[in-house]
Design a protein around this motif. Structure first.
Motif, PDB file in Angstrom:
ATOM      1  N   GLY A  78       1.275  -1.313  -0.132  1.00 43.17           N
ATOM      2  CA  GLY A  78       0.090   0.067  -0.080  1.00 43.17           C
ATOM      3  C   GLY A  78       1.246   1.134  -0.278  1.00 43.17           C
ATOM      4  O   GLY A  78       0.545   2.108  -0.431  1.00 43.17           O
ATOM      5  N   THR A 120       0.543   3.861  -3.060  1.00 43.41           N
ATOM      6  CA  THR A 120       0.753   5.216  -2.422  1.00 43.41           C
ATOM      7  C   THR A 120       2.241   6.130  -3.089  1.00 43.41           C
ATOM      8  O   THR A 120       2.040   7.386  -3.978  1.00 43.41           O
ATOM      9  CB  THR A 120       0.687   5.682  -0.905  1.00 43.41           C
ATOM     10  OG1 THR A 120      -0.716   4.564  -0.971  1.00 43.41           O
ATOM     11  CG2 THR A 120       0.222   7.216  -1.261  1.00 43.41           C
ATOM     12  N   PRO A 153      -4.238  -3.480  -0.428  1.00 41.52           N
ATOM     13  CA  PRO A 153      -3.973  -3.456   0.932  1.00 41.52           C
ATOM     14  C   PRO A 153      -4.725  -2.167   1.600  1.00 41.52           C
ATOM     15  O   PRO A 153      -4.301  -1.537   2.586  1.00 41.52           O
ATOM     16  CB  PRO A 153      -2.656  -3.141  -0.094  1.00 41.52           C
ATOM     17  CG  PRO A 153      -2.264  -3.087  -1.150  1.00 41.52           C
ATOM     18  CD  PRO A 153      -4.030  -3.582  -1.749  1.00 41.52           C
ATOM     19  N   LEU A 154      -4.719  -1.177   0.819  1.00 34.23           N
ATOM     20  CA  LEU A 154      -5.529   0.142   1.277  1.00 34.23           C
ATOM     21  C   LEU A 154      -7.178   0.620   1.200  1.00 34.23           C
ATOM     22  O   LEU A 154      -6.932   1.633   1.812  1.00 34.23           O
ATOM     23  CB  LEU A 154      -5.396   1.214  -0.335  1.00 34.23           C
ATOM     24  CG  LEU A 154      -3.742   1.667  -0.301  1.00 34.23           C
ATOM     25  CD1 LEU A 154      -3.375   3.301  -1.479  1.00 34.23           C
ATOM     26  CD2 LEU A 154      -3.310   2.523   0.911  1.00 34.23           C
ATOM     27  N   ALA A 176      -1.370   3.537   5.519  1.00 32.81           N
ATOM     28  CA  ALA A 176      -0.907   3.084   4.222  1.00 32.81           C
ATOM     29  C   ALA A 176      -0.101   1.605   4.899  1.00 32.81           C
ATOM     30  O   ALA A 176      -0.445   0.312   4.919  1.00 32.81           O
ATOM     31  CB  ALA A 176      -0.117   3.444   3.348  1.00 32.81           C
ATOM     32  N   ALA A 234      -3.721  -0.243  -5.555  1.00 30.10           N
ATOM     33  CA  ALA A 234      -3.734  -0.848  -4.468  1.00 30.10           C
ATOM     34  C   ALA A 234      -4.877  -0.788  -3.914  1.00 30.10           C
ATOM     35  O   ALA A 234      -4.233  -0.735  -2.681  1.00 30.10           O
ATOM     36  CB  ALA A 234      -1.859   0.127  -3.709  1.00 30.10           C
ATOM     37  N   ARG A 235      -5.611  -1.088  -4.263  1.00 29.39           N
ATOM     38  CA  ARG A 235      -6.730  -0.895  -3.548  1.00 29.39           C
ATOM     39  C   ARG A 235      -7.388  -1.704  -2.339  1.00 29.39           C
ATOM     40  O   ARG A 235      -7.395  -1.211  -1.545  1.00 29.39           O
ATOM     41  CB  ARG A 235      -8.237  -0.652  -4.685  1.00 29.39           C
ATOM     42  CG  ARG A 235      -8.466   0.552  -5.175  1.00 29.39           C
ATOM     43  CD  ARG A 235     -10.031   0.385  -6.021  1.00 29.39           C
ATOM     44  NE  ARG A 235     -10.401   1.488  -6.155  1.00 29.39           N
ATOM     45  CZ  ARG A 235     -10.524   2.522  -5.676  1.00 29.39           C
ATOM     46  NH1 ARG A 235     -11.455   2.159  -4.332  1.00 29.39           N
ATOM     47  NH2 ARG A 235     -12.045   4.072  -6.028  1.00 29.39           N
ATOM     48  N   THR A 290      -3.118   9.082   3.728  1.00 28.64           N
ATOM     49  CA  THR A 290      -3.348   7.909   2.789  1.00 28.64           C
ATOM     50  C   THR A 290      -1.574   7.165   3.245  1.00 28.64           C
ATOM     51  O   THR A 290      -2.025   6.364   3.570  1.00 28.64           O
ATOM     52  CB  THR A 290      -3.653   7.446   1.547  1.00 28.64           C
ATOM     53  OG1 THR A 290      -5.342   8.181   1.367  1.00 28.64           O
ATOM     54  CG2 THR A 290      -3.450   5.771   0.953  1.00 28.64           C
TER      55      THR A 290
END
Length: 405
Positions: free
Chosen positions: A202, A206, A376-377, A316, A373-374, A312
């Motif tokens: 994540g 990011t 893990p975030l 994260a 990364a949706r 985020t």
């Protein structure tokens, strides 16, 4: 936002001055090129050297802060910026300015990474509210910077550099007297910690998202003054409008979009809006009016993005916030350092439309990176503290270092 411990307000004020330093240079890019006989790509190295050194130096910020304390780290950063900006103003060639901008980047790294982590930890309210305070300082600084830079740059291209030194000296004095002494962190951060933090998918994705949208951001910032072909004061006013909209949306619009649509969806929409504006600038590069309108509107997209992506980063990965900030900034700045130079080179050797197309494409890739990364975030909007007050007492004035933030 103003009902904060004195220490937090002191650092926020210093952040305003620090971020003024970014925009102060923008109106004088073309005057420097004209007076010193430099090309757009050469002048854009003022941004590249600054960001490259700042990105690499982010790896040492946590280690320094955890050993000497936040206050000393902040002061060291401010002193280096004062020297770097002043010496850049005394330089007689582009090479000297580029070198001193690199030193300036080192100072900014020590200051910004420590400031972000400490504001997040020490401010009253939730993490989201603390980041809004930080982004408000960023927005005010970025908005005021081009205006001050345009006025000073109209007198001489050296004026904004000397202006940064003076303003940073004011910030230094404020930090010395308003900030209490800060202890060293109970655990010393190692130089390897930010690199190891990037093992968390994540946080890594990011950072890559920010790296890619920086191509669009610095195309806007470093290249647009050349096709605009205006004096320092008009360019200053244009980017002042950009900064004002950035500040307004980062403080007021970003939280509302986040509550209504969620963090990642809001970032995605903001980045897609920015990509569309860059594409319009690519199509109508010869229209000064279109460029001006798109520059100002881009501030709205970037204000939303900056606030939400910073939050985020802070959430994260299960690592200390100072470490997360350093890891993210390392990827963002060191990787994105090539963007200003590349934009200038493409504009020189192909045509002035191409840098904006490349910037738009990079921002679209940033959207793809973020959405990969949706999973893990996914926890970002589900955390218990999301939008809730943090556990800080009304009278708390403790100032925590980036190492234990």
């Amino acid at each position: 936002m103003l009902r904060q411990p004195k220490a937090v307000l002191a650092v926020a004020f210093a952040c305003v001055i620090a971020f003024m330093g970014i925009g102060l240079v923008d109106p004088i890019l073309k005057p420097i090129a004209d007076e010193l006989g430099a090309s757009p790509s050469q002048v854009s190295l003022l941004f590249t050297s600054y960001m490259a050194i700042m990105g690499v130096a982010m790896l040492i910020t946590g280690a320094v802060s955890s050993r000497v304390g936040a206050k000393r780290t902040l002061l060291a950063g401010l002193v280096i910026i004062i020297i770097g900006a002043g010496m850049a103003g005394l330089s007689h060639g582009v090479t000297g300015i580029i070198a001193w901008r690199a030193a300036w980047g080192l100072g900014n790294a020590l200051f910004i990474a420590t400031a972000l982590a400490t504001i997040v930890q020490s401010a009253k309210g939730s993490v989201a509210q603390a980041i809004i305070l930080y982004e408000a300082a960023l927005g005010v600084g970025i908005a005021a910077g081009p205006l001050v830079g345009g006025v000073l740059g109209n007198l001489s291209w050296r004026g904004p550099f000397f202006g940064v030194s003076v303003l940073m000296f004011v910030a230094l004095v404020a930090t010395v007297f308003m900030l209490p002494a800060t202890p060293r962190a109970p655990r010393k951060t190692s130089l390897a910690d930010p690199i190891l933090a990037l093992r968390h998918r994540g946080l890594l994705m990011t950072g890559l998202t920010a790296l890619l949208y920086n191509f669009g951001f610095f195309t806007l910032l470093a290249f647009t003054p050349f096709p605009l072909n205006l004096g320092a004061i008009p360019v200053g006013f244009i980017f002042f409008g950009w900064g004002v909209l950035l500040a307004i949306t980062s403080v007021f619009l970003a939280p509302r979009l986040q509550r209504r649509f969620g963090t990642l969806t809001s970032i995605t929409v903001a980045l897609l809006g920015f990509a569309v504006l860059l594409a319009i600038m690519a199509l109508f590069t010869d229209s000064r009016l279109v460029l001006i309108v798109c520059v100002v509107l881009a501030g709205g997209c970037l204000g939303v993005n900056n606030t939400l992506i910073t939050e985020t980063v802070m959430k994260a990965a299960p690592v200390e916030r100072g470490v997360a900030s350093a890891a993210y900034s390392f990827v963002r700045f060191s990787g994105g350092a090539v963007a200003p130079w590349l934009a200038g080179k493409l504009g020189e050797e192909i045509n002035p439309h191409v840098p904006f197309w490349v910037g738009a494409a990079a921002v679209v890739l940033a959207v793809l990176a973020l959405n990969l990364a949706r999973r893990p975030l996914a926890h970002i909007d589900q955390e218990p503290e999301h939008g809730a007050p943090a556990e800080h007492s009304e009278d708390e004035a403790e100032f925590v270092t980036a190492g234990d933030a």
